[in-house]
Design an enzyme around this catalytic site. Structure first.
Site, PDB file in Angstrom:
ATOM      1  N   GLU A  10     -19.263   0.246 -15.936  1.00 52.77           N
ATOM      2  CA  GLU A  10     -19.798   1.284 -15.032  1.00 52.77           C
ATOM      3  C   GLU A  10     -18.702   2.220 -14.532  1.00 52.77           C
ATOM      4  O   GLU A  10     -19.000   3.285 -13.995  1.00 52.77           O
ATOM      5  CB  GLU A  10     -20.553   0.623 -13.869  1.00 52.77           C
ATOM      6  CG  GLU A  10     -19.691   0.077 -12.728  1.00 52.77           C
ATOM      7  CD  GLU A  10     -19.064  -1.287 -13.017  1.00 52.77           C
ATOM      8  OE1 GLU A  10     -19.040  -1.711 -14.197  1.00 52.77           O
ATOM      9  OE2 GLU A  10     -18.577  -1.917 -12.057  1.00 52.77           O
ATOM     10  N   HIS A  29     -15.179  -3.481 -16.509  1.00 53.14           N
ATOM     11  CA  HIS A  29     -16.212  -2.736 -15.776  1.00 53.14           C
ATOM     12  C   HIS A  29     -16.723  -1.537 -16.575  1.00 53.14           C
ATOM     13  O   HIS A  29     -16.151  -0.442 -16.463  1.00 53.14           O
ATOM     14  CB  HIS A  29     -15.631  -2.236 -14.448  1.00 53.14           C
ATOM     15  CG  HIS A  29     -15.430  -3.314 -13.438  1.00 53.14           C
ATOM     16  ND1 HIS A  29     -16.390  -3.665 -12.525  1.00 53.14           N
ATOM     17  CD2 HIS A  29     -14.387  -4.146 -13.222  1.00 53.14           C
ATOM     18  CE1 HIS A  29     -15.946  -4.657 -11.761  1.00 53.14           C
ATOM     19  NE2 HIS A  29     -14.724  -4.975 -12.174  1.00 53.14           N
ATOM     20  N   CYS A  74     -17.917  -8.730 -14.213  1.00 50.50           N
ATOM     21  CA  CYS A  74     -16.864  -9.256 -13.342  1.00 50.50           C
ATOM     22  C   CYS A  74     -17.388 -10.417 -12.490  1.00 50.50           C
ATOM     23  O   CYS A  74     -17.640 -11.483 -13.006  1.00 50.50           O
ATOM     24  CB  CYS A  74     -16.286  -8.106 -12.508  1.00 50.50           C
ATOM     25  SG  CYS A  74     -14.672  -8.479 -11.787  1.00 50.50           S
TER      26      CYS A  74
END
Lengths: 85, 217
Positions: B196, B194, B86
């Site tokens: 994660e 994302h 990002c």
């Protein structure tokens, strides 16, 4: 040392879509302002700079504009410099 | 092995990345404050999401001059694995480690939603856990994710296999449906989604796990 006042105009390159400009153009119509056919949003950056002479001032401002203030991948920039009275 | 996580003023996914790596994968990490220069002993470096330096001027524009990134440039050029998520992807383009730029979403809205992606791992070291053409779902959360590059350069990127992640239904107007890019050497990956946030079944899928586990062998 002479002081120079500069104004750097940063605009999106013509090929880059400007959705914020388009939204603002639509709002202009809702305000009742007719005939706005194009509206693009850029930024103006004011810089005061001390340099021994005008050529040096311009060289520093060009470096600043090209490497930091604008991203040449998506933006064009132009520069106005005046010696402060 | 240890993975470095860069922390800028305004980063807000640094702790998410640490949780995913340490909590979900048992992988030690080290935070790297933006003024640090010591990357020794790190097996990979992650640039997390957020709003580095408040996104002042342009996303990633100020972060590019952080001392830690001067070191990171050499680290990446020597083949060190670098992942930009990002805002981290935006920083990688400003730094010139990946071409192009990320601009305001076509629809102006900040988009925060699960997104279907197609993976073309090619030689990207971060994506070796995925099959060619595999479809996965990762969350996106960005206002400025519309990938912009010169059309001839985009063609070259496609030919070189650098476009490794594509949106199945383009949410933001990205050229070429680009969601993630690697460099020709395959050690640098920048992506808007994302991974994660997709490492624990409690918080939305596991499709990001293989990406973050890529370097663990």
């Amino acid at each position: 040392m002479p002081l120079y006042n500069a104004r750097v105009q940063v605009s999106l390159r013509p090929s880059v879509l400007d959705p914020a400009g388009e939204a603002t153009r639509a709002a202009a119509g809702r305000l009742g302002v007719e005939g706005v056919t194009r509206l693009r949003i850029g930024k103006a950056i004011e810089v005061d700079l001390e340099a021994p002479d005008r050529a040096t001032a311009e060289a520093r401002l060009e470096l600043l504009s090209d490497r930091l203030l604008a991203n040449p991948v998506i933006e064009d920039w132009s520069l106005e410099v005046v010696e402060a009275g | 092995m240890t993975i470095g996580i860069v922390v800028f003023p305004g980063s807000n996914c640094d702790r998410d990345v640490r949780w995913a790596l340490e909590g979900c994968l048992g992988q030690p990490t080290r935070f790297l404050w933006h003024e640090e220069r010591d990357l020794s002993g790190l097996d990979a470096v992650v640039l997390p999401g957020g709003f580095s330096y408040g996104d002042y001027l342009r996303c990633g524009a100020i972060a590019r001059f952080a001392p830690v990134l001067e070191e990171l440039r050499g680290y990446a050029e020597r083949g060190g694995p670098v992942l930009g998520i990002c805002n981290g992807f935006q920083v990688l383009t400003e730094l010139g480690l990946l071409p192009g730029a990320l601009t305001r979403n076509r629809g102006l809205h900040f988009l925060c939603e699960p997104t279907a992606l197609e993976v073309r791992p090619g030689g990207c070291r971060w994506l070796q856990g995925y099959d060619e053409g595999e479809r996965i779902v990762l969350p996106i959360a960005h206002g400025e994710g519309r990938y912009q590059v010169d059309p001839t350069q985009l063609q070259q990127l496609e030919q070189e296999g650098c476009v490794v992640l594509r949106y199945s239904a383009n949410p933001n107007g990205s050229m070429g449906d680009v969601a993630g890019l690697t460099n020709p050497q395959g050690n640098v990956l920048g992506l808007m989604p994302h991974p994660e946030r997709a490492c624990d079944p409690a918080t939305g899928g596991l499709d990001g796990r293989r990406l973050l586990a890529a370097l663990m062998g």
